[in-house]
Design an enzyme around this catalytic site. Structure first.
Site, PDB file in Angstrom:
ATOM      1  N   GLU A  29       4.849 -21.267   2.924  1.00 12.35           N
ATOM      2  CA  GLU A  29       3.865 -21.118   4.006  1.00 12.35           C
ATOM      3  C   GLU A  29       2.607 -21.941   3.703  1.00 12.35           C
ATOM      4  OE1 GLU A  29       3.457 -16.860   3.896  1.00 12.35           O
ATOM      5  OE2 GLU A  29       5.615 -16.650   4.152  1.00 12.35           O
ATOM      6  N   GLU A  60       9.522 -14.501   3.990  1.00 18.72           N
ATOM      7  CA  GLU A  60       9.791 -14.694   2.559  1.00 18.72           C
ATOM      8  C   GLU A  60      11.284 -14.682   2.263  1.00 18.72           C
ATOM      9  OE1 GLU A  60       7.414 -12.741   3.789  1.00 18.72           O
ATOM     10  OE2 GLU A  60       5.642 -13.831   3.110  1.00 18.72           O
ATOM     11  N   GLN A  82       3.238 -17.003  -0.925  1.00 19.70           N
ATOM     12  CA  GLN A  82       1.786 -17.225  -0.896  1.00 19.70           C
ATOM     13  C   GLN A  82       1.017 -16.323  -1.867  1.00 19.70           C
ATOM     14  OE1 GLN A  82      -0.620 -17.117   2.950  1.00 19.70           O
ATOM     15  NE2 GLN A  82      -0.122 -19.252   2.625  1.00 19.70           N
ATOM     16  N   PHE A  83       1.411 -15.051  -1.931  1.00 19.63           N
ATOM     17  CA  PHE A  83       0.878 -14.130  -2.935  1.00 19.63           C
ATOM     18  C   PHE A  83       2.054 -13.327  -3.483  1.00 19.63           C
ATOM     19  CE2 PHE A  83      -2.882 -15.066  -0.531  1.00 19.63           C
ATOM     20  CZ  PHE A  83      -3.935 -14.968  -1.426  1.00 19.63           C
ATOM     21  N   ALA A  84       2.041 -13.016  -4.771  1.00 18.58           N
ATOM     22  CA  ALA A  84       3.123 -12.218  -5.362  1.00 18.58           C
ATOM     23  C   ALA A  84       3.264 -10.891  -4.628  1.00 18.58           C
ATOM     24  CB  ALA A  84       2.845 -11.976  -6.839  1.00 18.58           C
ATOM     25  N   ASP A  85       2.156 -10.402  -4.071  1.00 24.74           N
ATOM     26  CA  ASP A  85       2.161  -9.152  -3.307  1.00 24.74           C
ATOM     27  C   ASP A  85       3.098  -9.214  -2.100  1.00 24.74           C
ATOM     28  OD1 ASP A  85      -0.967  -8.083  -4.232  1.00 24.74           O
ATOM     29  OD2 ASP A  85      -0.458 -10.192  -4.376  1.00 24.74           O
ATOM     30  N   TYR A  86       3.452 -10.431  -1.678  1.00 22.79           N
ATOM     31  CA  TYR A  86       4.279 -10.596  -0.479  1.00 22.79           C
ATOM     32  C   TYR A  86       5.712 -11.010  -0.791  1.00 22.79           C
ATOM     33  CZ  TYR A  86      -0.350 -10.421   1.545  1.00 22.79           C
ATOM     34  OH  TYR A  86      -1.616 -10.027   1.880  1.00 22.79           O
ATOM     35  N   PRO A  89       9.661  -8.704   0.754  1.00 24.11           N
ATOM     36  CA  PRO A  89      10.700  -8.973   1.760  1.00 24.11           C
ATOM     37  C   PRO A  89      11.820  -9.866   1.233  1.00 24.11           C
ATOM     38  CG  PRO A  89       8.520  -9.265   2.702  1.00 24.11           C
ATOM     39  CD  PRO A  89       8.328  -9.103   1.222  1.00 24.11           C
ATOM     40  N   HIS A 129      -3.537  -8.479  -2.630  1.00 24.15           N
ATOM     41  CA  HIS A 129      -3.822  -9.831  -3.139  1.00 24.15           C
ATOM     42  C   HIS A 129      -4.097  -9.783  -4.644  1.00 24.15           C
ATOM     43  CE1 HIS A 129      -4.624 -10.145   1.173  1.00 24.15           C
ATOM     44  NE2 HIS A 129      -4.352 -11.431   1.051  1.00 24.15           N
TER      45      HIS A 129
END
Lengths: 337, 413
Positions: A29, A60, A82-86, A89, A129
């Site tokens: 992204e 993701e 984009q962030f490990a938090d995402y 999925p 984040h």
């Protein structure tokens, strides 16, 4: 050699790998035209074209799933979450597919992909984040997990990850993107441009996965750390008066057991530090490994200093983040026995 | 403030199939378009100009066994006989393996009964080097590409010659050489991987295409959506196949489909050329597959195909369909049986006979039994020669890392 931030070093690694191997493709992204929300892929689309570096839909599972298909074809995808938090999925694609493809097909198909993701807190990122999800990956057989802590390692480890024939989870502590951070959030941040580890070699020089680095030699206690916590541990060692040996694991899996065991056998004590939550975190695995391998050398219980078992808070960031004070207390406590 | 009396209490809608055990099967809701009624558009058609094809059904063989309409006529009698042979072989293979599971020679099996045309006819529309990303119910892709039956059985028996070394559940085959991607137990995952493979072919300037496969139930998985988005965005050279066999284990297709008219119609929202085809009509499946493959190979983009068929057998050897659907439903299925229909067509055009059919049936069964004897000579699950326990540590990574070497030694190998 050139002085680089971690962002520049990672970008340079991409550049070198893409130049060297046509099979390397980069997407995620905002990764293409814009060059990434953290600028890691800036300029790559312009230099290599849209078929080598491109923007992806916000999906993701789709990003990882397509990369697995590309790897099965014969490409070497280097993709960004984009962030490990995402990453959640995409967990099905990572754990059920990428990690197992070689084993389940008996080598008929393989999955040489790198999944990069900014990780860690200390930036007022709040719940989504700041997370450090490395334990989800180290628990999945078939994945390698890497966490660099400086520009020099970031470039060399990323080059090795891209060259690796198996899937690699590459966690980039975003707090360290521009400079080292020891947990003193009220002090001015220094840049990598003035740090010896910001001196990054030009060209192709991979750093083998599975090798730890001793950042500070010491004789009292071994500190096992990675990512941002390496600098927190170094600061704590200086301030607490405990002569700690700080080991930067660099690769969590495969793990450099020899370096860990040699150090703990020398010091007889061990403190483990990570940002991630405590229960079933990677620290639990490290603790077990040290206990199994160094039991007769241990002079005190192993201590873990970690994030609390709560979601990562916003306002209470510095009550959550395991800073030098908490690590220093642990070092002193470890010396009491 | 709204007056509460304006509204009745809301109620949850939970779709139900037309009939349950004990009921008389009723497919009156299922409209069967006349064979030959759907025109064949040019391969470079704008997806917007073929929207009605997602709501009709491409059919070639009519009730009399004649091949009619635009989609007919592409296959020679020899090719038709090959198709019949593929389907009959798959059915014989299924019958023997189903039985082998009942005899305890393996832990598990899944049949293709009634769906043989889908994978067999599709397989013959692809070229060497193209890659399928199948589910667990497309073994016809292998059968039609002459993948050795003994090798398939070795995998099912997890014996010493199992190409997957006993690591995988039976029927989760893998053959890169035959364009058959490693099957995973996790549903829907391979649909988006197929799109990635196709993107890689495009990135590399290749002319190979990919085919993704998914069942009606699994279209509800998130990866279905992901696959459609990526295929659409990157105009990937991929054929996306939905096999709508009406059932996902015990769940009828209406639970996955919801209020939308057809599964193929989902392609419209993504701007993907979308077609429904009679999945029990070998000629129609093959013709539509070739059309979609040609589109992909010409760089005209992805195609979504809904193969309309019926899962005549149980979901797996662990399933008893009489617990949730009428036992007579398969017989009432309006699109009939794919083998019977192609047989009838071949006889009608004077290229086959009942005698030849019976003879072929016996020969194919002999072929399967011979292969079965050969595989069983090597071993079955728990009998004969199995894979080495040492092997389970291999292939987790290309090079075994130290912790796995230690565990292997600890396990005694």
């Amino acid at each position: 050699m050139a002085q680089m931030t971690m962002i520049e070093a990672l970008r340079d690694a991409h550049d070198v790998a893409m130049e060297k191997d046509d099979r390397v493709v980069v997407y995620g992204e905002d990764v293409g035209y814009f060059g990434g929300v953290f600028r890691v892929t800036a300029g790559l689309q312009k230099k290599y074209g849209k078929s080598r570096c491109f923007d992806a839909p916000i999906n993701e599972a789709g990003i990882v799933g397509t990369a697995i298909g590309m790897a099965a074809y014969g490409l070497r995808p280097v993709i960004e979450i984009q962030f490990a938090d995402y990453v959640y999925p995409a967990i099905d694609q990572i754990v059920s597919e990428a990690a197992r493809l070689r084993h389940r097909s008996a080598g008929d198909f393989t999955c040489p992909i790198v999944i990069r993701m900014p990780t860690g807190g200390g930036i007022f990122g709040g719940q989504t984040h700041s997370q450090s999800p490395e334990a989800f990956f180290t628990h999945s057989s078939g994945l390698k997990t890497v966490v660099p802590s400086n520009p020099y390692d970031a470039k060399g480890l990323l080059l090795a990850a891209i060259e690796d024939p198996d899937p690699v989870i590459f966690l980039e502590p975003k707090r360290l993107y521009n400079g080292p951070f020891d947990g003193y959030h009220d002090r001015p941040v220094t840049s990598w441009k003035k740090h010896p580890l910001g001196d990054v070699s030009d060209g192709y020089e991979p750093i083998p996965l599975g090798k730890a680095a001793i950042r500070r030699e010491g004789s009292d206690v071994t500190v096992l750390a990675y990512g941002t916590m390496v600098y927190v541990a170094e600061a704590a060692a200086e301030e607490s008066g405990v002569d700690a040996e700080v080991i930067d694991l660099r690769t969590l899996l495969p793990l450099d057991l020899e370096t860990i065991v040699a150090s703990v056998e020398k010091t007889g004590r061990c403190v483990i530090v990570h940002e991630a939550t405590k229960t079933s975190g990677f620290g639990a695995e490290l603790m077990s490994i040290v206990q199994e391998n160094c039991f007769y050398h241990l002079e005190a219980p192993i201590i873990r200093v970690t994030g609390w078992d709560t979601p990562y808070p916003h306002a209470q960031e510095w009550n959550y983040f395991p800073g030098p004070e908490r690590v220093g207390e642990a070092l002193k406590k470890c010396m009491e026995d | 403030m709204t007056d509460d009396k304006t509204y009745q209490p809301l109620a949850l809608n939970v779709p139900e199939p037309g009939c349950r055990p004990g009921d008389t099967p009723d497919f009156s809701y299922f409209e069967v378009p006349r064979a030959g009624a759907v025109a064949r558009p040019a391969v470079d058609v704008d997806p917007d100009d073929m929207r009605e094809m997602a709501f009709s059904i491409v059919r070639v063989l009519n009730k009399e066994g004649e091949a009619v309409g635009d989609w007919a006529g592409a296959l020679t009698p020899e090719e038709l006989r090959e198709g019949l042979r593929d389907m009959m072989l798959l059915r014989a293979f299924d019958a023997r393996m189903q039985n082998a599971q009942r005899q305890g020679k393996t832990s598990f099996y899944m049949q293709h009964l009634g769906e043989e045309a889908v994978s067999c006819a599709f397989s013959r529309a692809l070229q060497d080097g193209d890659m399928n990303f199948p589910t667990y119910r497309q073994a016809g892709l292998l059968i039609a590409r002459d993948y050795p039956l003994v090798t398939m059985m070795n995998q099912i028996y997890s014996n010493a010659d199992d190409p997957l070394h006993g690591r995988q559940l039976p029927i989760m085959y893998s053959s890169k050489e035959r364009g058959f991607f490693s099957i995973s137990g996790n549903l829907g995952t391979q649909f988006v991987q197929a799109v990635g493979w196709a993107m890689a072919s495009a990135i590399s300037g290749d002319t190979k295409i990919a085919a993704g496969w998914i069942g009606d139930g699994s279209t509800a998985e998130s990866d279905f959506h992901a696959a459609m988005v990526f295929a659409s965005t990157y105009n990937a050279p991929v054929v996306l196949n939905i096999v709508n066999n009406q059932w996902a284990i015990s769940t009828f297709q209406g639970i996955a489909r919801g209020g939308v008219g057809t599964f193929a119609a989902r392609g419209h929202g993504f701007g993907i050329a979308s077609i429904r085809v009679d999945g029990n009509d070998y000629l129609a499946v093959n013709a539509v597959a070739k059309w979609a493959a040609e589109r992909a190979r010409l760089g005209l983009g992805p195609t979504l195909i809904e193969h309309v068929t019926y899962r005549a057998g149980g979901h797996s050897t662990s399933d008893d369909p009489s617990a949730y659907r009428s036992a007579d439903e398969g017989a009432a299925w309006p699109l009939g049986d794919p083998i019977d229909r192609l047989k009838r067509h071949l006889i009608r055009i004077g290229e086959w006979s009942d005698e030849r059919h019976s003879q072929a049936e016996a020969e194919l069964m002999d072929q399967v039994i011979t292969a079965q004897k050969e595989a069983e000579k090597i071993g079955t699950l728990g009998g004969g020669k199995g894979p080495s326990p040492r092997d389970m540590f291999e292939g987790v990574f290309e090079k075994m890392p130290p912790h796995l070497i230690r565990q292997r030694q600890e396990a005694g190998y």
